[in-house]
Scaffold this active site. Structure first.
Site, PDB file in Angstrom:
ATOM      1  N   TYR A 118       0.813  -1.211   0.000  1.00 22.41           N
ATOM      2  CA  TYR A 118       0.000   0.000   0.000  1.00 22.41           C
ATOM      3  C   TYR A 118       0.851   1.268   0.000  1.00 22.41           C
ATOM      4  CZ  TYR A 118      -4.011  -2.996   0.482  1.00 22.41           C
ATOM      5  OH  TYR A 118      -4.977  -3.942   0.240  1.00 22.41           O
ATOM      6  N   HIS A 119       1.634   1.415  -1.046  1.00 22.91           N
ATOM      7  CA  HIS A 119       2.305   2.659  -1.412  1.00 22.91           C
ATOM      8  C   HIS A 119       2.137   2.732  -2.917  1.00 22.91           C
ATOM      9  CE1 HIS A 119       5.469   5.842  -1.094  1.00 22.91           C
ATOM     10  NE2 HIS A 119       5.607   5.514  -2.377  1.00 22.91           N
ATOM     11  N   HIS A 160       1.946   2.567  -6.671  1.00 22.09           N
ATOM     12  CA  HIS A 160       2.893   2.164  -7.702  1.00 22.09           C
ATOM     13  C   HIS A 160       2.112   1.777  -8.951  1.00 22.09           C
ATOM     14  CE1 HIS A 160       1.756  -1.425  -5.417  1.00 22.09           C
ATOM     15  NE2 HIS A 160       1.955  -2.129  -6.517  1.00 22.09           N
ATOM     16  N   VAL A 161       2.761   1.904 -10.096  1.00 16.69           N
ATOM     17  CA  VAL A 161       2.140   1.636 -11.390  1.00 16.69           C
ATOM     18  C   VAL A 161       2.969   0.584 -12.119  1.00 16.69           C
ATOM     19  CG1 VAL A 161       1.434   2.626 -13.609  1.00 16.69           C
ATOM     20  CG2 VAL A 161       1.221   3.982 -11.509  1.00 16.69           C
TER      21      VAL A 161
END
Length: 634
Positions: A262-263, A265-266
């Site tokens: 849960y940070h 990112h793609v």
């Protein structure tokens, strides 16, 4: 070909040790681990489609659980030439050759045989759950459910993000970074995903990790994040083209929901690469996300978002407790196995068990009809055993020290399933019962024997293991109301051993759902105890289960012509080994090989049947590499 390419192919890795580092106080690693120190405990997931396997274990002299993920590398077009796979160093091992068709195993030079390896150490329970094979469910998460159930779970139990911060702060993986935009608000770091080797274009997979903290997932995106999202899309595509020459039109750019961490990112993947998590229930294309926010600024705070959860995930328990999802429960009452696609089974399409819970019966020797059980035996539970390839310690339906309300359960020993006193546990070729269900006379006769005999005719009925007895289906009959029957319904009672042998091969082949023509379909090991100290093994390689052949119809042979009919047969290779040699050990230890035990009668009759069927193969093609070519039935 350039000199640099030649050098790359000719040079071998300086060390074959796979190493990772051990975290220090900053979360950056400074110790090394080696695979030779890894002790395997269990296989969590073996994905034959993606050619990946995840195993759980530990490292010698170190505490904590370790997970290792092994993945076969994809082919690269640059090495499909005479200096790569088709070089003089490549060896071929022949499996079989028939007319224009041939199957081989290819052994290229070691530098082309690398296996991509990821190690998680020390691994947490969440890591173990993530990589374990299990049932999945789709949840439709409303904004209300997100606030009430999902968000509290994320806040409490998300993975540690120190490894992400190490990258953003320049403490680790700096040599892997492809692009770094250092803007604290709208910047990001672009680097290869751990699932990519960083070299093979065909499996290209990169991650863009945003620098701004506090954006957990898709749910936190709004108008204020549009500049960040567009920068990731535009600059990410540009840098990937500059470095890897993959145009923007061949990139799949997307976000996961729920994400694995849960940070924000793609993901950037090559369009031809079917990477994990690219399907509709998981993936959201970045262009679509941007378009949705441009139309409605708080779209992702108002939308209902689907996502998948697995039954071992803690969040599954939360949604289950609140009535939004229900665990899949195995149907243990239905004891008929139906396969409508296989009409060729020797027992038809239904495997019918002649034992019912609560019904009185006797067990008798199939050879002399001697009653070997107590006078009237009743079984409370009739349950199918898992395949021999599964980790029995994880199959919790039996034992584990609780009775399930059916007498005293026997605790599992060394991962072996122990039935309750009133359980009838069965597989295709045998069933397991507690020896308290057998007569005192028979038990006393076999008290010092490992092989369980009929006390009247000395026929081999099965194998004994402390308080349980494994009885072979072909050697024991059921007696109900004065009538004898086999454990399973059979069409050819007169030749039960051959009938069961054929059906066992057919069932085990389709049990693993392997069915490609002209490829190795299924490998089976049939194990038979021939004395108290010796075993023999029948190695069976199912090459083609639907080989189309022409055969003559003997009833319609005319004076001047023979009528041929098209039919399908199962083509196999087989070999008998009389001890646990190196070849048998390699088969048995292979997780892709199906293994089961059979009786001496089934082994002998089945082998004779294969030898008879082998005579239908032209003599020139009858043997290959130590194996005999045969048909399962014609």
């Amino acid at each position: 070909m350039s000199d640099s390419k030649n050098q790359k192919l000719d040079s071998e890795p300086s060390s074959k040790k796979i190493k990772i580092d051990h975290e220090n106080d900053n979360g950056v690693n400074d110790n090394q681990l080696e695979l030779k120190d890894f002790e395997l405990e269990k296989i969590l997931n073996n994905n034959t489609v993606r050619k990946t396997v995840c195993v759980q274990g530990k490292f010698k002299d170190k505490s904590g659980v370790a997970l290792i993920v092994l993945e076969k590398n994809a082919f690269t077009e640059e090495v499909l030439d005479n200096e790569g796979y088709f070089s003089v160093d490549t060896e071929l091992k022949t499996f079989f050759q028939n007319d224009i068709y041939g199957n081989y195993e290819c052994f290229p030079r070691p530098s082309l045989n690398g296996v991509k390896t990821s190690i998680i150490y020390p691994a947490t329970e969440k890591h173990i759950a993530k990589f374990s094979q299990q049932e999945s469910h789709i949840v439709l998460e409303t904004p209300q459910l997100y606030e009430k159930l999902t968000l509290p779970h994320i806040t409490k139990e998300q993975f540690n993000l120190q490894w992400v911060y190490n990258i953003l702060e320049g403490k680790s993986e700096q040599d892997r970074i492809v692009y770094d935009n250092k803007c604290e608000r709208d910047g990001f770091v672009l680097l290869p995903d751990l699932k990519w080797d960083g070299l093979t274009k065909e499996t290209l997979y990169l991650l863009a990790i945003v620098r701004r903290r506090g954006i957990k997932s898709l749910r936190d995106l709004d108008e204020s994040t549009l500049p960040l999202l567009k920068r990731i899309r535009d600059e990410g595509k540009k840098k990937i083209y500059e470095k890897y020459k993959v145009p923007a039109s061949q990139l799949r750019v997307y976000l996961h929901y729920q994400p694995s961490f849960y940070h924000l990112h793609v993901h950037f993947t090559y369009l031809r690469h079917e990477a994990p998590g690219i399907y509709a229930e998981k993936s959201h294309l970045l262009d679509t996300v941007i378009d949705n926010i441009e139309m409605i600024g708080d779209y992702y705070q108002r939308a209902t978002l689907p996502f998948t959860i697995r039954e071992m995930d803690n969040i599954f328990n939360i949604y289950e407790t609140n009535g939004h999802v229900h665990r899949i429960k195995p149907n243990i009452e239905n004891i008929e196995l139906i396969d409508n696609n296989l009409d060729s089974s020797t027992k038809g399409n239904v495997l019918k068990l002649n034992v019912e819970a609560g019904e009185e019966l006797k067990l008798t020797c199939a050879n002399c009809s001697n009653v070997v059980s107590g006078s009237n035996v009743k079984f409370d539970r009739i349950l199918e055993l898992p395949t021999a390839n599964l980790d029995m310690s994880e199959w919790f339906c039996h034992g584990h020290g609780h009775s399930h309300g059916h007498g005293d359960a026997l605790p599992p020993t060394d991962g072996v399933i122990k039935p309750n006193k009133s359980d009838f546990l069965y597989r295709l070729t045998f069933f397991v019962v507690n020896n308290s269900n057998l007569s005192d006379k028979t038990n006393k006769f076999n008290s010092k024997r490992e092989v369980y005999h009929c006390n009247r005719c000395l026929a081999w009925l099965g194998l004994k293991d402390k308080d349980t007895v494994k009885l072979y289906n072909s050697e024991v009959k059921l007696q109900q109301n004065g009538t004898e029957s086999m454990v399973f319904a059979n069409k050819t009672v007169q030749d039960i051993h051959t009938d069961d042998f054929i059906y066992t091969i057919e069932y085990m082949t389709r049990e693993f759902n392997l069915g490609f023509q002209y490829t190795v379909m299924c490998k089976i090991v049939l194990e038979c105890t021939i004395s108290t100290t010796k075993k023999q093994f029948l190695l069976i390689w199912v090459m083609d289960k639907e080989l189309q052949v022409l055969r003559n119809n003997v009833d319609t042979i005319l004076s001047d012509k023979i009528e041929l009919q098209s039919t399908s047969v199962t083509k196999i290779l087989f070999k008998v080994e009389f001890c646990m040699n190196e070849e048998v050990e390699s088969w048995v230890s292979d997780p892709g090989v199906v293994t089961t035990e059979i009786s001496k009668g089934m082994f002998t009759n089945g082998l004779a049947h294969l030898q008879k069927m082998s005579q239908k193969v032209p003599e020139y093609f009858r043997n290959t590499n130590g194996y005999c070519v045969s048909y399962l039935k014609v």
